[in-house]
Design an enzyme around this catalytic site. Structure first.
Site, PDB file in Angstrom:
ATOM      1  N   ASP A  78     -33.322 -41.874 -21.898  1.00 59.31           N
ATOM      2  CA  ASP A  78     -34.020 -40.631 -22.171  1.00 59.31           C
ATOM      3  C   ASP A  78     -33.069 -39.751 -22.983  1.00 59.31           C
ATOM      4  O   ASP A  78     -31.853 -39.850 -22.864  1.00 59.31           O
ATOM      5  CB  ASP A  78     -34.401 -39.974 -20.843  1.00 59.31           C
ATOM      6  CG  ASP A  78     -35.416 -38.865 -21.046  1.00 59.31           C
ATOM      7  OD1 ASP A  78     -35.801 -38.606 -22.200  1.00 59.31           O
ATOM      8  OD2 ASP A  78     -35.821 -38.255 -20.050  1.00 59.31           O
ATOM      9  N   SER A  79     -33.650 -38.875 -23.805  1.00 64.07           N
ATOM     10  CA  SER A  79     -32.817 -38.156 -24.779  1.00 64.07           C
ATOM     11  C   SER A  79     -32.044 -36.985 -24.206  1.00 64.07           C
ATOM     12  O   SER A  79     -31.080 -36.523 -24.797  1.00 64.07           O
ATOM     13  CB  SER A  79     -33.705 -37.626 -25.899  1.00 64.07           C
ATOM     14  OG  SER A  79     -34.592 -36.663 -25.368  1.00 64.07           O
ATOM     15  N   GLY A  80     -32.467 -36.472 -23.065  1.00 63.61           N
ATOM     16  CA  GLY A  80     -31.745 -35.334 -22.501  1.00 63.61           C
ATOM     17  C   GLY A  80     -32.510 -34.034 -22.568  1.00 63.61           C
ATOM     18  O   GLY A  80     -32.161 -33.071 -21.890  1.00 63.61           O
ATOM     19  N   GLY A  81     -33.572 -33.977 -23.369  1.00 66.70           N
ATOM     20  CA  GLY A  81     -34.318 -32.735 -23.512  1.00 66.70           C
ATOM     21  C   GLY A  81     -34.912 -32.259 -22.195  1.00 66.70           C
ATOM     22  O   GLY A  81     -34.830 -31.079 -21.847  1.00 66.70           O
ATOM     23  N   GLN A  91     -45.524 -34.028 -28.185  1.00 68.67           N
ATOM     24  CA  GLN A  91     -45.567 -32.835 -27.341  1.00 68.67           C
ATOM     25  C   GLN A  91     -46.868 -32.084 -27.643  1.00 68.67           C
ATOM     26  O   GLN A  91     -47.707 -32.594 -28.396  1.00 68.67           O
ATOM     27  CB  GLN A  91     -44.332 -31.955 -27.592  1.00 68.67           C
ATOM     28  CG  GLN A  91     -43.033 -32.539 -27.022  1.00 68.67           C
ATOM     29  CD  GLN A  91     -42.979 -32.497 -25.488  1.00 68.67           C
ATOM     30  OE1 GLN A  91     -43.849 -31.925 -24.825  1.00 68.67           O
ATOM     31  NE2 GLN A  91     -41.957 -33.142 -24.922  1.00 68.67           N
ATOM     32  N   GLY A  96     -43.652 -34.117 -21.902  1.00 66.90           N
ATOM     33  CA  GLY A  96     -44.191 -32.820 -21.521  1.00 66.90           C
ATOM     34  C   GLY A  96     -45.380 -32.896 -20.589  1.00 66.90           C
ATOM     35  O   GLY A  96     -46.182 -31.966 -20.515  1.00 66.90           O
ATOM     36  N   ASP A 127     -41.920 -44.402 -16.355  1.00 65.64           N
ATOM     37  CA  ASP A 127     -40.721 -44.276 -15.522  1.00 65.64           C
ATOM     38  C   ASP A 127     -40.994 -43.167 -14.543  1.00 65.64           C
ATOM     39  O   ASP A 127     -41.746 -42.227 -14.839  1.00 65.64           O
ATOM     40  CB  ASP A 127     -39.491 -43.895 -16.355  1.00 65.64           C
ATOM     41  CG  ASP A 127     -39.498 -42.409 -16.705  1.00 65.64           C
ATOM     42  OD1 ASP A 127     -40.271 -42.024 -17.608  1.00 65.64           O
ATOM     43  OD2 ASP A 127     -38.773 -41.627 -16.069  1.00 65.64           O
TER      44      ASP A 127
END
Lengths: 376, 376
Positions: free
Chosen positions: A93-96, A191, A218, A268
């Site tokens: 996952d990107s971290g956002g 998003q 989101g 996930d």
């Protein structure tokens, strides 16, 4: 974009799809559930059990790993597969999402997000380029773009602003990813909150940019199940059939089956391990809260016909005792039971779609899950 | 006293012995290390791993289990083997030690000990007869007499009083055990603190009463290693060669080898799991404190030649990360590593005694353990 990464559809039934993602570290059968290994470990569960459950891909987290042990350290130790001794595919996952949920002080600007580390309070900058760099260092098979995630309900203007910023970041991530080693894949993230029009626009723009796969982000951020499914149903058709679709952070077994029915391929969620640690078992008979006093004298296993040894071998009375006695083994055993069950659900969906009986399968499971409020 | 319980010596070398205890649930190869499953679970470790390590007997605890889930409940659920799904032999400690160490309010009189439950504050009475009854209900293969354990250093008069009381309780336990199901064994416990004369008298009197095996209790309770070994050396020869000898609550790998050299056959200790949870690994190279910063970048496994997959498969850097990140998997993996190592130590001793090279074997291990102060 990536030579060793591919996706093929094997069967469809209505919107539901069964397929196969090929990566440099092996094949992912879809619909797929990815156990969450946030900090390069599935909480409380030995890797062997994760594999025994049938997971052929896990998720790890950019935000956590860039802070500790750091991406550079993981890279020096041979990458995440080698570091954590997990030979199968990994998505990062990107971290956002974590920046939104964990960082007490954060500032989102065009360049990226600046946040205060939840570990040592240091200020850290995460740009789209850095998010990609970190994930390349980690060696993820599937890299996620940096996005801005907005909790629901939210101001429509804020949802739109975050959606458009996420699209500009998607483009920058794609550019940053051009020099990634071959075989790596990059997914864009749709998003747009609960606004179907924005979701469609986000999806269309991402598809024009072109990614190896598409995620719906989101969601599972405060909205109702009904809103979530409505957004999924509106978004999935705007994504190309020949690419995998990933619904981030979802959900209960029922949510997963409902989303599969709307065209989603990958999931996930922390529920199987988090609920396992808290005493909630997911079984063929619906959820079972093992801490409930009624299990104290129950010699029956959770499910004598389960594929999972922990669900067959241990009595409910013993599992109840482990929780009452604060023995960590209780949380471990229930996490294992739940990981098996989640894999059973997705494997069952794959088989059902291949046999064109997914609608029936979903109805059967939904019936078992009529007691779903035990989840709360 | 018990038809299906027997012990035979296979080899001796000086005072050291290799043998075989036969029980209704299988054979225990001695010298044997018994992992501690206080509350019917080896802390943080799946039963499968305990078996894979090579344990052929575990210890559970009368005091804890009589309070929760209660002996009557375990009996109703088929006994401890069935309850915890552990098919191999089980020894249950009598509870005397825990009453000393855990109960804030306790009163020892001739009849038995009265204590306040650490769980709910209720007053509970544990007599020799009740201790035996509880262990019969649990279904232990090896039952321990109730004894009074005294912390060292202690007043000599108190040591002698507790020793004589323990002998009278031994006699009452033996009587209470007469109606035990066949195949169950009862061990007497030698007391007498650091006084060799009292120890010999205690041993002699117990042998006159006649038990299936003999334990040395009241050690590892504050005395030096030298005192402990002196007491063991003085006591073991007073015990019959044809019965197993069990040194309770001991100890480090070095302690265990030193005690084997003085004629002890059985051990139990929380060190492998407790130290594992706290980041200390026992290995062929001595103890390794994995939380030490020097491991953060170390790609080497704990021991590439270990029989234990966790010691071979995971880098020190990864194990270090798991502890830094508070991932319970770290404690689990190190506990597994340590359980394997303890079984390796006793299996190595068995093999060495059979080949009359135990003295050399002990010296080799002692050399590896020269860095033992890492334990502290």
């Amino acid at each position: 974009m990536a030579g060793l990464f591919s996706f093929r559809l094997i069967a469809t039934e209505g919107a539901a799809r069964a397929g196969e993602i090929t990566t440099a570290h092996g094949i992912v059968h879809t619909p797929a559930f990815m156990p969450v290994g946030t900090q390069a470990a599935i909480k409380g569960v030995h890797h062997d059990e994760v594999r025994a459950a049938g997971a052929d891909i896990i998720l790890a987290n950019t935000y956590h790993l860039m802070l500790r042990p750091t991406a550079e350290r993981v890279a020096a130790l041979g990458g995440l597969h080698e570091f954590m001794h997990w030979p199968l595919p990994i998505l990062t996952d990107s971290g956002g999402y974590q920046v939104m949920s964990l960082s007490p002080l954060r500032k989102v600007v065009e360049a990226g997000v600046t946040f205060r580390s939840h570990l040592d309070g240091a200020m850290v900058e995460l740009t789209p380029e850095r998010a990609v760099e970190v994930q390349i260092l980690l060696g993820a098979d599937i890299t996620m773009q940096l996005d801005e995630c907005v909790r629901l309900p939210a101001d429509p203007a804020d949802i739109e602003r975050a959606m458009r910023l996420s699209l500009r970041w998607a483009e920058r991530c794609k550019r940053a990813f051009e020099n990634a080693p071959s075989g790596r894949a990059l997914f864009g993230i749709v998003q747009g909150g609960d606004d179907e029009r924005l979701r469609e626009e986000s999806a269309r723009t991402l598809v024009e940019l072109g990614f190896d796969g598409y995620a719906i982000g989101g969601l599972a951020v405060g909205e109702s199940e009904e809103v979530m499914l409505r957004v999924v149903a509106a978004t999935a058709p705007a994504l190309p059939a020949e690419r995998p679709r990933y619904l981030m952070g979802v959900g209960t077994p029922a949510d997963i089956l409902n989303a599969i029915g709307r065209g989603i391929d990958m999931f996930d969620c922390v529920l199987p391990t988090r609920n396992g640690r808290h005493g909630l078992a997911f079984t063929r008979f619906g959820p079972i809260n093992i801490k409930n006093a009624r299990h104290a004298d129950d010699p029956r296993p959770l499910d004598p016909q389960s594929r999972c040894p922990a669900a067959r071998d241990f009595s409910r009375a013993y599992l109840h005792h482990l929780f009452k006695a604060n023995e960590a083994l209780g949380g471990t055993l229930l996490s294992i039971v739940n990981l098996f069950y989640y894999q059973d659900i997705t494997a069952g969906a794959r088989a059902a779609i291949a046999q064109a009986r997914f609608a029936d399968y979903r109805a059967e499971i939904a019936e078992q899950w009529a007691a779903k409020r035990d989840l709360e």
